[in-house]
Design a protein around this motif. Structure first.
Motif, mmCIF file in Angstrom:
data_model
loop_
_atom_site.group_PDB
_atom_site.id
_atom_site.type_symbol
_atom_site.label_atom_id
_atom_site.label_comp_id
_atom_site.label_asym_id
_atom_site.label_seq_id
_atom_site.Cartn_x
_atom_site.Cartn_y
_atom_site.Cartn_z
ATOM 1 N N ILE A 102 -4.281 10.413 10.074
ATOM 2 C CA ILE A 102 -5.055 9.838 11.174
ATOM 3 C C ILE A 102 -6.075 8.818 10.679
ATOM 4 N N HIS A 103 -6.132 8.603 9.378
ATOM 5 C CA HIS A 103 -7.024 7.580 8.847
ATOM 6 C C HIS A 103 -6.497 6.184 9.201
ATOM 7 N N LEU A 104 -7.409 5.208 9.263
ATOM 8 C CA LEU A 104 -7.039 3.857 9.676
ATOM 9 C C LEU A 104 -6.095 3.192 8.674
ATOM 10 N N PHE A 105 -6.280 3.436 7.388
ATOM 11 C CA PHE A 105 -5.496 2.732 6.372
ATOM 12 C C PHE A 105 -3.998 2.996 6.491
ATOM 13 N N PRO A 106 -3.542 4.255 6.588
ATOM 14 C CA PRO A 106 -2.087 4.456 6.753
ATOM 15 C C PRO A 106 -1.534 3.811 8.012
ATOM 16 N N VAL A 170 5.255 1.011 3.715
ATOM 17 C CA VAL A 170 5.416 2.439 4.009
ATOM 18 C C VAL A 170 5.053 3.277 2.789
ATOM 19 N N PHE A 171 5.442 2.812 1.610
ATOM 20 C CA PHE A 171 5.113 3.512 0.376
ATOM 21 C C PHE A 171 3.599 3.579 0.171
ATOM 22 N N VAL A 172 2.926 2.453 0.419
ATOM 23 C CA VAL A 172 1.464 2.414 0.288
ATOM 24 C C VAL A 172 0.804 3.302 1.336
ATOM 25 N N ALA A 173 1.391 3.370 2.532
ATOM 26 C CA ALA A 173 0.849 4.255 3.567
ATOM 27 C C ALA A 173 0.903 5.714 3.122
ATOM 28 N N TRP A 174 2.001 6.127 2.499
ATOM 29 C CA TRP A 174 2.094 7.486 1.963
ATOM 30 C C TRP A 174 1.009 7.743 0.917
ATOM 31 N N ILE A 175 0.826 6.788 0.019
ATOM 32 C CA ILE A 175 -0.189 6.951 -1.024
ATOM 33 C C ILE A 175 -1.581 7.052 -0.414
ATOM 34 N N GLY A 176 -1.864 6.151 0.542
ATOM 35 C CA GLY A 176 -3.184 6.174 1.174
ATOM 36 C C GLY A 176 -3.442 7.461 1.933
ATOM 37 N N ALA A 177 -2.437 7.947 2.670
ATOM 38 C CA ALA A 177 -2.614 9.187 3.418
ATOM 39 C C ALA A 177 -2.848 10.363 2.479
ATOM 40 N N ALA A 178 -2.151 10.362 1.346
ATOM 41 C CA ALA A 178 -2.340 11.454 0.385
ATOM 42 C C ALA A 178 -3.718 11.391 -0.259
ATOM 43 N N TRP A 179 -4.158 10.203 -0.611
ATOM 44 C CA TRP A 179 -5.461 10.079 -1.273
ATOM 45 C C TRP A 179 -6.629 10.309 -0.322
#
Length: 209
Positions: A102-106, A170-179
């Protein structure tokens, strides 16, 4: 008082030769990039080689057009699926609780992925239109005009490039959501996975080119 003579360095390289060597090396780099792009998207090292092949074998151009059309159709299909999948993601509840979706970055990354996938579909449709009218005369006109050659090269690159950009988003979205999440193990796994991915990509590029 007479002016002092300038010091001479007999063993130093000639500046003109050094500049020409630099220019030659720069041209070699540009030539390698162009050959890499043509080999990736056309299967030949240049338009000259393609025209020589098609002049000697009339079926080669037909086979090339069919390969490009099949590949572009597959890219358009994958891009359309990416658009629908990302749109469903943006309009539904986050599927996991170990990442902060739910963060803006992903969401920005996924939205950018939708835009890139849509551009891939549009560019693919344009390439299919060009392939329908592609013949040896058109290739000769493109070869004689630098501007047309650049546009033709860009059109060949755009569908796959935009699809690759969508995958990266999409790959960066996964990384951002995890971090942005709270589980340290997920962050560590994502970091190790990213390092392995870029290391593998680097090794592949170095070996091929």
């Amino acid at each position: 008082m007479p002016p002092l003579p300038l010091p001479s360095y007999p063993n130093s390289p000639d500046l003109r030769s050094y500049t020409m060597a630099e220019q030659h090396e720069s041209n070699n780099v540009i030539q390698r990039i162009r050959e890499c792009v043509f080999l990736t998207f056309l299967g030949t090292s240049s338009l000259e080689d393609l025209m020589k092949t098609t002049e000697s074998d009339k079926t080669e151009l037909t086979d090339l057009k069919q390969r490009l059309a099949d590949r572009t159709t597959n890219i358009n299909l994958i891009s359309a699926l990416a658009v629908s999948g990302c749109a469903v993601f943006l309009t539904t509840t986050p599927p996991t609780n170990f990442a902060n979706w739910i963060h803006l970055f992903p969401y920005v990354c996924v939205g950018t992925a939708i835009g890139c996938a849509m551009l891939s579909v549009v560019a693919g449709l344009g390439l299919l239109v060009v392939l329908n009218v592609l013949d040896l005369k058109l290739l000769q006109r493109v070869q004689r005009n630098v501007f047309k050659k650049a546009l033709f090269l860009m059109l060949l690159m755009m569908p796959l490039t935009f699809l690759g950009a969508a995958a990266i988003c999409v790959f960066v979205a996964w990384i951002g959501a995890a971090w942005y999440g709270v589980i340290f193990g997920v962050k560590l796994a994502m970091t190790i996975g990213c390092l392995l991915f870029f290391f593998t990509l680097f090794v592949g590029v170095v070996v091929i080119y």
